[in-house]
Design a protein around this motif. Structure first.
Motif, short mmCIF file in Angstrom:
data_model
loop_
_atom_site.label_atom_id
_atom_site.label_comp_id
_atom_site.label_asym_id
_atom_site.label_seq_id
_atom_site.Cartn_x
_atom_site.Cartn_y
_atom_site.Cartn_z
N GLY A 1 33.64 64.33 36.22
CA GLY A 1 34.80 64.84 36.20
C GLY A 1 35.81 64.09 37.70
O GLY A 1 36.66 63.68 37.52
N ALA A 2 35.12 64.45 38.73
CA ALA A 2 35.75 64.16 39.97
C ALA A 2 35.79 62.48 40.35
O ALA A 2 36.73 61.97 40.63
CB ALA A 2 35.16 64.73 41.10
N ILE A 3 34.74 62.04 39.94
CA ILE A 3 34.42 60.43 39.70
C ILE A 3 35.68 59.93 39.21
O ILE A 3 36.30 58.94 39.43
CB ILE A 3 33.11 59.85 39.59
N ALA A 4 35.74 60.32 37.74
CA ALA A 4 36.83 59.78 37.00
C ALA A 4 38.35 59.86 37.57
O ALA A 4 39.17 58.86 37.44
CB ALA A 4 36.65 60.22 35.68
N GLU A 5 38.52 61.16 37.99
CA GLU A 5 39.83 61.24 38.55
C GLU A 5 40.14 60.35 39.74
O GLU A 5 41.16 59.86 39.99
CB GLU A 5 39.78 62.90 38.96
N VAL A 6 39.08 60.31 40.96
CA VAL A 6 39.34 59.76 42.16
C VAL A 6 39.39 58.25 41.73
O VAL A 6 40.21 57.20 42.36
CB VAL A 6 38.19 60.07 43.20
N LEU A 7 38.62 57.53 41.07
CA LEU A 7 38.62 56.27 40.90
C LEU A 7 39.21 55.66 39.78
O LEU A 7 39.49 54.35 39.67
CB LEU A 7 36.87 55.95 40.70
N GLY A 8 39.69 56.46 38.73
CA GLY A 8 40.73 55.83 37.81
C GLY A 8 40.07 54.98 36.67
O GLY A 8 38.97 55.11 36.23
N ASP A 9 40.79 53.93 36.50
CA ASP A 9 40.48 52.80 35.53
C ASP A 9 39.25 52.15 36.32
O ASP A 9 38.58 51.44 35.41
CB ASP A 9 41.66 52.09 35.50
N ALA A 10 38.88 52.18 37.22
CA ALA A 10 37.70 51.50 37.63
C ALA A 10 36.30 51.84 37.12
O ALA A 10 35.00 51.38 37.03
CB ALA A 10 37.31 51.76 39.35
N VAL A 11 36.32 53.35 36.82
CA VAL A 11 35.25 53.75 35.86
C VAL A 11 35.16 53.51 34.42
O VAL A 11 35.77 54.20 33.79
CB VAL A 11 35.22 55.38 35.95
N THR A 12 34.78 52.11 34.39
CA THR A 12 34.68 51.87 32.99
C THR A 12 33.44 52.40 32.35
O THR A 12 32.53 52.96 33.05
CB THR A 12 34.28 50.33 33.01
N PRO A 13 33.29 52.23 30.89
CA PRO A 13 31.87 52.82 30.53
C PRO A 13 30.74 52.49 31.02
O PRO A 13 29.81 53.30 31.21
CB PRO A 13 32.06 52.54 28.80
N ASP A 14 30.51 51.33 31.20
CA ASP A 14 29.51 50.66 31.93
C ASP A 14 29.25 51.52 33.35
O ASP A 14 28.05 51.49 33.68
CB ASP A 14 29.43 49.14 32.00
N VAL A 15 30.19 51.45 34.07
CA VAL A 15 30.15 52.11 35.36
C VAL A 15 29.65 53.38 35.15
O VAL A 15 28.84 54.04 36.12
CB VAL A 15 31.44 51.92 36.09
N ALA A 16 30.31 54.18 34.44
CA ALA A 16 30.04 55.75 34.11
C ALA A 16 28.66 55.83 33.68
O ALA A 16 27.87 56.78 34.07
CB ALA A 16 30.86 56.26 33.01
#
Length: 390
Positions: A107-122
């Motif tokens: 959840g923190a990764i998604a909040e901090v990196l925002g749109d950079a966290v694509t499904p592939d990155v996640a």
């Protein structure tokens, strides 16, 4: 092993993730403790949360693990994982808690990196997390089994039978186990967690090396009063003969190994505690190995366990060299530890404990003196901020 697809994504995104890891881990802890404040009661160290050390250690371990997966895809970094697993076992981490950590960390990764966290990155970083978590869960299961414990249930009550003032800011407690259950064996150099209830009702854990043994199963811990250290301050203020303390089983992967190679035991300050335990073991066992003891301290008055170290070094047939920053007595050296004129035995195995800057400096000198890096073992008190760098 990381899949090829995930490895490509992690390699491409590691610089960005690593640059934001401190922010990510800060957000992770803030959010998790807001939702799950009970985790601060008897599991997480409030002092390390306030100082940021735990956050930096977590960030360093994630970055180090991901880098090792990329640089050495066919190897698992068991040395690093073993160190973390022993720390986790000492505070009673359980398998289900990895699911909790995953929820808040991602959840923190998604909040901090925002749109950079694509499904592939996640998905790629999710694979990294579960590779690390799965390896730790497996190692921790073996560690618990070796300690005769089940998934975090490692605690028992001990009674203080003696308190000894070592220096103005260090004292030793000699403890005996209560109850009839067998006492898990301890290896020289291992530590235990002490679980105490703070004045506000919250339980806190701290790790202290088993600095010595006595007859009848007695064990000793030596506690240095730490600036802003709430547990060490409480123990110094209140621990007395007859008191009962809750201790974990012994843990720690930096323990003296059997063998015939010469030993070099290096310490500074309160880092003398595992070294003293190792010297005690060598003396009791009549171990014939060549032993060189190197210790540095501020002055004689600040040198905890000084008499014990000298006596045990003599009984173990060890050579001892001491450095004091001021007022060095005859036979000791003045200043910081250096290896000028110190003959390091060929093929030596080294055990070190002390402040990280001290160990970094001495490690470099030992390697320069011909010691193989793989033969240098170190223990860090608190979160390991040296992961990936040693």
């Amino acid at each position: 092993m990381l899949s090829e697809e995930s490895a490509a994504v992690v390699r491409a995104t590691l610089p960005v993730v690593a640059a934001q890891l401190d922010t990510i881990t800060a957000r992770f802890y803030d959010t998790m403790f807001a939702d799950r404040p009970e985790l601060l009661d008897g599991l997480f160290n409030r002092g390390n949360q306030r100082s940021g050390e735990q956050r930096r250690a977590l960030a360093g371990s994630i970055a180090a693990f991901a880098t090792m997966l990329l640089d050495h895809p066919d190897e698992r970094p068991d040395v690093m994982l073993s160190r973390i697993a022993h720390k986790h076992a000492a505070v009673g981490v359980t398998e289900d808690q990895y699911v909790i950590v995953h929820k808040y960390l991602f959840g923190a990764i998604a909040e901090v990196l925002g749109d950079a966290v694509t499904p592939d990155v996640a998905a790629a970083w999710d694979e990294v997390y579960w590779l690390m978590a799965g390896a730790l869960i497996a190692i921790e299961a073996r560690v618990y089994a070796a300690a005769g414990a089940e998934n975090g249930r490692t605690w028992r009550t001990w009674q203080v039978v003696e308190r000894r003032e070592e220096t103005p800011d260090a004292m030793s407690l000699l403890l005996r186990p209560l109850g009839d259950e067998p006492v898990p064996p301890a290896l020289p150099g291992q530590y235990v967690s002490v679980r105490v209830r703070m004045p506000d009702g919250v339980h806190q854990l701290r790790q202290y090396t088993l600095s010595g043994e006595g007859d009848g199963g007695l064990r000793r811990i030596t506690v240095k009063r730490v600036d802003d250290g709430e547990v060490s301050a409480l123990l110094h203020a209140t621990a007395a003969e007859g008191d009962e303390l809750t201790l974990s089983a012994p843990f720690g992967d930096v323990a003296l190994r059997a063998g015939d190679a010469p030993l070099v035991l290096v310490s500074a300050g309160i880092g003398c505690t595992p070294i003293t335990a190792m010297l005690g073991h060598l003396a009791r066992a009549g171990d014939p190995r060549q032993v060189l003891v190197l210790h540095a301290d501020r002055d004689v008055a600040a040198h905890a366990l000084r008499a014990d170290m000298a006596r045990l070094a003599a009984e173990a047939g060890a050579e001892q060299i001491l450095w004091y920053e001021r007022d060095a007595p005859e036979g000791a050296r003045t200043g910081l530890m250096d290896l000028d004129g110190v003959a390091i035995p060929e093929g030596a195995e080294v055990y070190m404990c002390g402040p990280v800057p001290f160990m970094r400096a001495v490690r470099g000198r030992l390697i320069g003196a011909g010691v193989a890096p793989k033969d240098i073992h170190y223990e860090v008190f608190g979160p390991d901020l040296w992961l990936g760098a040693a």
